[in-house]
Design an enzyme around this catalytic site. Sequence first.
Site, PDB file in Angstrom:
ATOM      1  CE  LYS A 116       3.498   1.489  -4.045  1.00 39.30           C
ATOM      2  NZ  LYS A 116       2.656   2.443  -3.356  1.00 39.30           N
ATOM      3  CD  GLU A 200       3.369  -5.186   0.528  1.00 36.41           C
ATOM      4  OE1 GLU A 200       4.462  -4.644   0.727  1.00 36.41           O
ATOM      5  OE2 GLU A 200       2.285  -4.650   0.807  1.00 36.41           O
ATOM      6  CG  HIS A 235      -5.908  -2.466  -4.307  1.00 31.15           C
ATOM      7  ND1 HIS A 235      -6.078  -3.103  -3.108  1.00 31.15           N
ATOM      8  CD2 HIS A 235      -5.773  -3.452  -5.232  1.00 31.15           C
ATOM      9  CE1 HIS A 235      -6.035  -4.411  -3.292  1.00 31.15           C
ATOM     10  NE2 HIS A 235      -5.863  -4.652  -4.573  1.00 31.15           N
ATOM     11  NE  ARG A 292       0.971  12.174  -3.201  1.00 30.69           N
ATOM     12  CZ  ARG A 292      -0.038  11.504  -2.677  1.00 30.69           C
ATOM     13  NH1 ARG A 292      -0.893  12.119  -1.877  1.00 30.69           N
ATOM     14  NH2 ARG A 292      -0.245  10.237  -2.926  1.00 30.69           N
TER      15      ARG A 292
HETATM   16  P1  ADP Z   1      -0.729   3.044  -3.797  1.00 31.70           P
HETATM   17  O1  ADP Z   1       0.525   3.836  -3.587  1.00 31.70           O
HETATM   18  O2  ADP Z   1      -0.906   2.581  -5.215  1.00 31.70           O
HETATM   19  O3  ADP Z   1      -1.946   3.695  -3.238  1.00 31.70           O
HETATM   20  P2  ADP Z   1      -0.390   1.400  -1.433  1.00 31.70           P
HETATM   21  O4  ADP Z   1       0.857   0.679  -1.171  1.00 31.70           O
HETATM   22  O5  ADP Z   1      -0.640   2.663  -0.678  1.00 31.70           O
HETATM   23  O6  ADP Z   1      -0.501   1.681  -2.991  1.00 31.70           O
HETATM   24  O7  ADP Z   1      -1.615   0.421  -1.209  1.00 31.70           O
HETATM   25  C1  ADP Z   1      -2.929   0.776  -1.585  1.00 31.70           C
HETATM   26  C2  ADP Z   1      -3.951  -0.135  -0.929  1.00 31.70           C
HETATM   27  O8  ADP Z   1      -3.732  -1.504  -1.293  1.00 31.70           O
HETATM   28  C3  ADP Z   1      -3.906  -0.162   0.573  1.00 31.70           C
HETATM   29  O9  ADP Z   1      -4.619   0.902   1.127  1.00 31.70           O
HETATM   30  C4  ADP Z   1      -4.529  -1.505   0.893  1.00 31.70           C
HETATM   31  O10 ADP Z   1      -5.920  -1.457   0.752  1.00 31.70           O
HETATM   32  C5  ADP Z   1      -4.036  -2.378  -0.210  1.00 31.70           C
HETATM   33  N1  ADP Z   1      -2.828  -3.082   0.221  1.00 31.70           N
HETATM   34  C6  ADP Z   1      -1.553  -2.654   0.113  1.00 31.70           C
HETATM   35  N2  ADP Z   1      -0.696  -3.548   0.609  1.00 31.70           N
HETATM   36  C7  ADP Z   1      -1.444  -4.602   1.040  1.00 31.70           C
HETATM   37  C8  ADP Z   1      -1.139  -5.878   1.626  1.00 31.70           C
HETATM   38  N3  ADP Z   1       0.111  -6.268   1.858  1.00 31.70           N
HETATM   39  N4  ADP Z   1      -2.166  -6.689   1.946  1.00 31.70           N
HETATM   40  C9  ADP Z   1      -3.439  -6.326   1.691  1.00 31.70           C
HETATM   41  N5  ADP Z   1      -3.777  -5.174   1.122  1.00 31.70           N
HETATM   42  C10 ADP Z   1      -2.809  -4.300   0.790  1.00 31.70           C
END
Ligand code: ADP
Length: 668
Positions: A116, A200, A235, A292
Amino acid sequence: MFSKILIANRGEIACRVIKTAKRLGIKTVAVYSDADRNARHVAMADEAVHIGPSAARESYLVADRIIDAAKRTGAQAVHPGYGFLSENAGFADACAAAGIVFIGPPAASIRAMGSKSEAKKIMEKARVPLVPGYHGDDQSPELLAAEAAKIGFPVLIKASAGGGGKGMRVVESAEKFADALAGAKREAKGSFADDHVLVEKYLTRPRHIEIQVFADGQGNCLYLFERDCSIQRRHQKVIEEAPAPNMDPARRQQMGEAAVAAARAIGYQGAGTVEFIADQDGTFFFMEMNTRLQVEHPVTEAITGQDLVEWQLVVAAGGKMPLTQDELRIDGHAVEVRLYAEDPARNFLPSTGTLVHLKLPEEGAHVRVDTGVRQGDTVTPFYDPMIAKVIVHDRDRTSALRRMAALMGETEVVGVTTNSVLLKALCSHPAFVGGEVDTGFIERHRATLFAKPAPAGDRAFAVATLARLLEWQDAAKPAAGDPWSPWNQKNGFRLLEEGHEEVRWKDGEREVVVIARRLRRGGVRLELPEGALEARVERLEDGRLAIGLGQDSFVATVVRRTVLDGGIDYTLFMHGGSLRLRLVDPLDVTQYEATASADAVVRAPLPGKIIDLRVKAGDTVSKGQALLVLEAMKMEHTLAAPADGTVKSLRYAVGEQVPEGAELVEFE
Ligand code: ADP
């Protein structure tokens, strides 16, 4: 086009890929671990190869075994599904080296997006908007804490190698940062063998909106619109839909073009998803790209009328994408729910066990069901506990949600706890139906979504009693065959010829006695807590019960099951809901002992590893206080004290593996 492919995956996604391959006349090879010997994906494929023990790291994650299997069976290409090796660049390289096509992007694209942190650096250059944060290489706790303070709390710590919400921690304040960092790093190390994290800004009430992109090897790259996946727990996505509610066409085009720019920046090919996090006002930031097919791809297929696995196969075989951007249209609205074997009331703890009874919605013009299990299969602790994805496609969002809520009410699962009641509550929740979507929805509406089940009413006791009487009648029946025998009369209850029968039930702590008397004119008279009713019952061909109760007639399913503690439970499905009653057997003393001692110990709800003990012998604890952390199914689960008390002993040490049901903490 290929004539034979191997699917390096299991469960619903393996089945789903096989389905498309079959339709296209492509032969399929499945791979399976010990636990999956009799799995649905194995039965569906033309051939299957055993690749090792149940643990994924000894089977589905072993690249060499999979490549061997492909070579041995003459498969020309490998579809990795999602999870497992799907985003493993080394595996893509190994396939190429063996002369096998990897159905996915080039290894270099996977590498570019694999972290990431690295992905954010690339997107920064491509001028795709990013969430403010730190994604550098320096990982010292002091520096990360300082960066967090600079960003301003709340912040989100994420595993760079993360996925599926693992290795992620929201931190509300500076004091809590060090602990959260340690937890995130521990989970990241365990799940991805890499504890690099980024920090972040944590957006409040954000939406998760992602764009499906596709590219072929001839320079074409396009987007198949968006999906809204904001309804999440821990999440992780629970409900996904397409198109996103309240999306205006200009914003859609902006996001689509940003996603295509992201894909082009890394020389992408095949199916990919660019995930954005959006503010309520629509401002969006790049989050990550998944290189993917996504779990939720069916909603995109529904609204575009395309088969994305077919597109993947065409592109991997060197072909051109079937459509151009201008030819793509959005038709209606699609919603997908993930039916999980988990207990929402216990913080979504995964539930394992045998699917003693399983009735999923029927597929049709509006309904699609993707599943990897059948009745009788087991949900094991080895893999993701998803039972099925149910997808509804309808003319608009309201109709789709209404249809989904009804389907969830008709879904019947016995043997594991599922989230079907929560899914139904979500799909019929006025706020969600009204268009309120953000990632905090479930937490914010906890009180209405997790409403306690109402106590059982007379109707439930009556249905359970009728099922019990039928069992007695069946057991007493002489060898079948004589159509004239009074025993074969369907609703007369010959057993009750004289006198009456008593059946005792327990609904939670409440015990109820039902008295049944046979009536001369057929049927029985049931004496229930609220009064007496006349009843009739007949078993239908499909096993369901057709019931007449007072003036009403309806159909119910009753499933009897002996549970772990030796008790006998009856699960009732009727009127779009379900309910469980325990049969009280007056001759059985163990059931009383079992409940009497239940509170004095805390048991492992799942097989797993103890990774942290928060209390020691002699400590006084209050109800709800954290006792220990168990790692199971790659997630951390904190077990809490069931009541106020004093810890008498701890049976296991940190690092020890414990079986399901193991007594972990004993109280005075
Ligand atoms: P993963 O790869 O583990 O699924 P992601 O980066 O896709 O992680 O994030 C998963 C979820 O976490 C997002 O769909 C959102 O709900 C929450 N999330 C991610 N980043 C943020 C952020 N900066 N602020 C608030 N919620 C977040």
